[in-house]
Design a protein around this motif. Structure first.
Motif, PDB file in Angstrom:
ATOM      1  N   UNK A  30     -13.665 -44.447 -35.402  1.00  0.00           N
ATOM      2  CA  UNK A  30     -13.880 -44.146 -36.820  1.00  0.00           C
ATOM      3  C   UNK A  30     -15.158 -44.817 -37.333  1.00  0.00           C
ATOM      4  N   UNK A  31     -15.413 -46.036 -36.898  1.00  0.00           N
ATOM      5  CA  UNK A  31     -16.616 -46.740 -37.344  1.00  0.00           C
ATOM      6  C   UNK A  31     -17.886 -46.040 -36.866  1.00  0.00           C
ATOM      7  N   UNK A  32     -17.811 -45.394 -35.710  1.00  0.00           N
ATOM      8  CA  UNK A  32     -18.966 -44.666 -35.191  1.00  0.00           C
ATOM      9  C   UNK A  32     -19.409 -43.551 -36.144  1.00  0.00           C
ATOM     10  N   UNK A  33     -18.478 -43.052 -36.957  1.00  0.00           N
ATOM     11  CA  UNK A  33     -18.798 -41.951 -37.865  1.00  0.00           C
ATOM     12  C   UNK A  33     -19.814 -42.366 -38.927  1.00  0.00           C
ATOM     13  N   UNK A  34     -19.879 -43.662 -39.236  1.00  0.00           N
ATOM     14  CA  UNK A  34     -20.734 -44.117 -40.336  1.00  0.00           C
ATOM     15  C   UNK A  34     -22.016 -44.801 -39.869  1.00  0.00           C
ATOM     16  N   UNK A  35     -22.292 -44.750 -38.571  1.00  0.00           N
ATOM     17  CA  UNK A  35     -23.540 -45.332 -38.059  1.00  0.00           C
ATOM     18  C   UNK A  35     -24.416 -44.217 -37.506  1.00  0.00           C
ATOM     19  N   UNK A  36     -25.745 -44.358 -37.614  1.00  0.00           N
ATOM     20  CA  UNK A  36     -26.630 -43.267 -37.190  1.00  0.00           C
ATOM     21  C   UNK A  36     -26.665 -43.033 -35.687  1.00  0.00           C
ATOM     22  N   UNK A  37     -26.417 -44.085 -34.902  1.00  0.00           N
ATOM     23  CA  UNK A  37     -26.526 -43.944 -33.449  1.00  0.00           C
ATOM     24  C   UNK A  37     -25.556 -44.877 -32.740  1.00  0.00           C
ATOM     25  N   UNK A  38     -25.028 -44.415 -31.638  1.00  0.00           N
ATOM     26  CA  UNK A  38     -24.114 -45.203 -30.811  1.00  0.00           C
ATOM     27  C   UNK A  38     -24.717 -45.313 -29.419  1.00  0.00           C
ATOM     28  N   UNK A  39     -24.754 -46.521 -28.883  1.00  0.00           N
ATOM     29  CA  UNK A  39     -25.247 -46.727 -27.518  1.00  0.00           C
ATOM     30  C   UNK A  39     -24.148 -46.383 -26.516  1.00  0.00           C
ATOM     31  N   UNK A  40     -24.557 -46.059 -25.292  1.00  0.00           N
ATOM     32  CA  UNK A  40     -23.596 -45.646 -24.287  1.00  0.00           C
ATOM     33  C   UNK A  40     -22.594 -46.751 -23.960  1.00  0.00           C
ATOM     34  N   UNK A  41     -23.044 -48.005 -23.911  1.00  0.00           N
ATOM     35  CA  UNK A  41     -22.091 -49.074 -23.614  1.00  0.00           C
ATOM     36  C   UNK A  41     -21.062 -49.237 -24.731  1.00  0.00           C
ATOM     37  N   UNK A  42     -21.462 -48.971 -25.972  1.00  0.00           N
ATOM     38  CA  UNK A  42     -20.527 -49.012 -27.092  1.00  0.00           C
ATOM     39  C   UNK A  42     -19.522 -47.877 -26.993  1.00  0.00           C
ATOM     40  N   UNK A  43     -20.026 -46.708 -26.617  1.00  0.00           N
ATOM     41  CA  UNK A  43     -19.138 -45.551 -26.468  1.00  0.00           C
ATOM     42  C   UNK A  43     -18.134 -45.785 -25.338  1.00  0.00           C
ATOM     43  N   UNK A  44     -18.604 -46.309 -24.221  1.00  0.00           N
ATOM     44  CA  UNK A  44     -17.713 -46.565 -23.088  1.00  0.00           C
ATOM     45  C   UNK A  44     -16.640 -47.583 -23.439  1.00  0.00           C
ATOM     46  N   UNK A  45     -17.002 -48.599 -24.211  1.00  0.00           N
ATOM     47  CA  UNK A  45     -15.999 -49.576 -24.656  1.00  0.00           C
ATOM     48  C   UNK A  45     -14.937 -48.885 -25.501  1.00  0.00           C
ATOM     49  N   UNK A  46     -15.362 -47.996 -26.394  1.00  0.00           N
ATOM     50  CA  UNK A  46     -14.431 -47.296 -27.277  1.00  0.00           C
ATOM     51  C   UNK A  46     -13.459 -46.418 -26.490  1.00  0.00           C
ATOM     52  N   UNK A  47     -13.964 -45.589 -25.573  1.00  0.00           N
ATOM     53  CA  UNK A  47     -13.049 -44.710 -24.848  1.00  0.00           C
ATOM     54  C   UNK A  47     -12.194 -45.489 -23.852  1.00  0.00           C
ATOM     55  N   UNK A  48     -12.727 -46.630 -23.401  1.00  0.00           N
ATOM     56  CA  UNK A  48     -11.907 -47.486 -22.550  1.00  0.00           C
ATOM     57  C   UNK A  48     -10.645 -47.922 -23.270  1.00  0.00           C
ATOM     58  N   UNK A  49     -10.795 -48.242 -24.555  1.00  0.00           N
ATOM     59  CA  UNK A  49      -9.654 -48.668 -25.360  1.00  0.00           C
ATOM     60  C   UNK A  49      -8.826 -47.482 -25.840  1.00  0.00           C
ATOM     61  N   UNK A  50      -9.477 -46.484 -26.371  1.00  0.00           N
ATOM     62  CA  UNK A  50      -8.756 -45.370 -26.996  1.00  0.00           C
ATOM     63  C   UNK A  50      -8.015 -44.503 -25.987  1.00  0.00           C
ATOM     64  N   UNK A  51      -8.601 -44.309 -24.815  1.00  0.00           N
ATOM     65  CA  UNK A  51      -8.041 -43.370 -23.838  1.00  0.00           C
ATOM     66  C   UNK A  51      -7.621 -44.028 -22.534  1.00  0.00           C
ATOM     67  N   UNK A  52      -8.528 -44.802 -21.926  1.00  0.00           N
ATOM     68  CA  UNK A  52      -8.316 -45.239 -20.550  1.00  0.00           C
ATOM     69  C   UNK A  52      -7.175 -46.240 -20.402  1.00  0.00           C
TER      70      UNK A  52
END
Length: 326
Positions: free
Chosen positions: A149-171
């Protein structure tokens, strides 16, 4: 060794026989609806697959946690659909559109409670370990959703940030499913850790595949409208990689953030962004990433010396999970 057909039969029966209270209907009908519209039952299948590696039969006292894992996952979908404003889930109206947002929140809450009740029906000598694992995982899934949800309000997300998020949300939930199966089968600590790693890496592969299919899949197979992530301006794996690779980042962001209200505007936005993905080679990158994570999943269990038959068992599970996007 327990066969895949046996596991399939057990899962089919579990969800055919699942029961929730009859009243109040306004609370429990959405639970029945969400379970009845189906799904691949990935988490209970992974749980039982991990269990099957270390046992020759499935005991009745380990069945309820399989259902609990799916019920918990379904609860997260029910709430995710509200946050993502998704109109469809598995090709059917989502609970918040069919009933209301308030109903979806409350039914999701009771679904989470139901999941815990089922998870707790494990043999007493395993209860502490299982509840610790599951509770830690449940909190991590919420953390992942918060980052998303926080990613929605920032202009850009780095790949390591994205991987951390899906690691928690899905993996982590797939990792929990695999590890829990191993724990209840009596596997040793190293085997449990290895199964957790297998499930985690598969979860990463699965999420990248899901992001890929959202843009390039078949709506009839995917179960949701194609291009939903683009219309919702969701920073998916494809978007994050595109921002790393496109030659004109501003042009990409203009297309990605363009307003789309009419059906024609929506179609144009989806096609424009997809074209930019393809020009940057993002779809091919996604497919390679799916393969990389799948290979890492197999590497996680390689030192267990399970033998060729059991390793092939795990390889087939992985292929069925992500093969449609490779």
């Amino acid at each position: 060794m327990i066969s895949e057909a046996n596991i399939d039969g057990v899962v089919l029966k579990l969800f055919k026989d699942i029961r929730f209270p009859e009243t109040p209907a306004g609370l429990y009908d959405p639970l029945r609806y969400m379970i009845e519209i189906g799904g691949k039952r990935i988490r209970p299948r992974l749980y039982l697959t991990a269990y099957a590696l270390f046992r020759d039969s499935i005991d009745d006292d380990v069945l309820e946690p399989a259902v609990g894992l799916e019920v918990f996952h379904t609860f997260t979908l029910l709430h995710d659909d509200i946050m993502d404003k998704s109109p469809l889930r598995r090709g059917k109206p989502t609970v918040w559109t069919k009933w209301s947002g308030d109903t979806a929140i409350l039914s999701g809450d009771v679904m989470q409670i139901d999941a815990y009740k089922r998870i707790a029906k494990v043999p007493a000598n395993k209860l502490h370990a299982v509840l610790d694992l599951f509770s830690k995982t449940a909190a991590e899934v919420c953390e992942g959703q918060q980052y998303d949800m926080e990613f929605e309000s920032v202009p850009e997300v780095k790949m390591d940030e994205y991987e951390k998020m899906i690691g928690l949300k899905t993996a982590v939930l797939l990792a929990c499913s695999a590890a829990m199966g191993a724990v209840l089968a009596g596997a040793g600590e190293e085997a449990v850790k290895a199964m957790y790693g297998y499930g985690y890496e598969l979860g990463m592969a699965f999420q990248v595949a899901d992001d890929y299919l959202d843009a390039f899949g078949d709506e009839k197979v995917f179960g949701k409208p194609i291009g939903g992530d683009i219309l919702n301006e969701k920073k998916s794996w494809l978007t994050v990689r595109a921002m790393e690779k496109v030659s004109d980042r501003q042009a990409f962001m203009n297309a990605f953030l363009a307003k789309a209200e009419t059906p024609e505007e929506k179609r144009n936005k989806i096609e424009t962004v997809k074209k930019m993905y393809m020009e940057a080679g993002v779809p091919e990158d996604a497919r390679k990433e799916i393969v990389r994570y799948t290979d890492r999943a197999m590497d996680a269990v390689r030192n267990l010396e399970l033998g060729n038959l059991r390793m092939e068992f795990l390889r087939r599970f992985a292929e069925k999970l992500v093969g449609r996007a490779k």
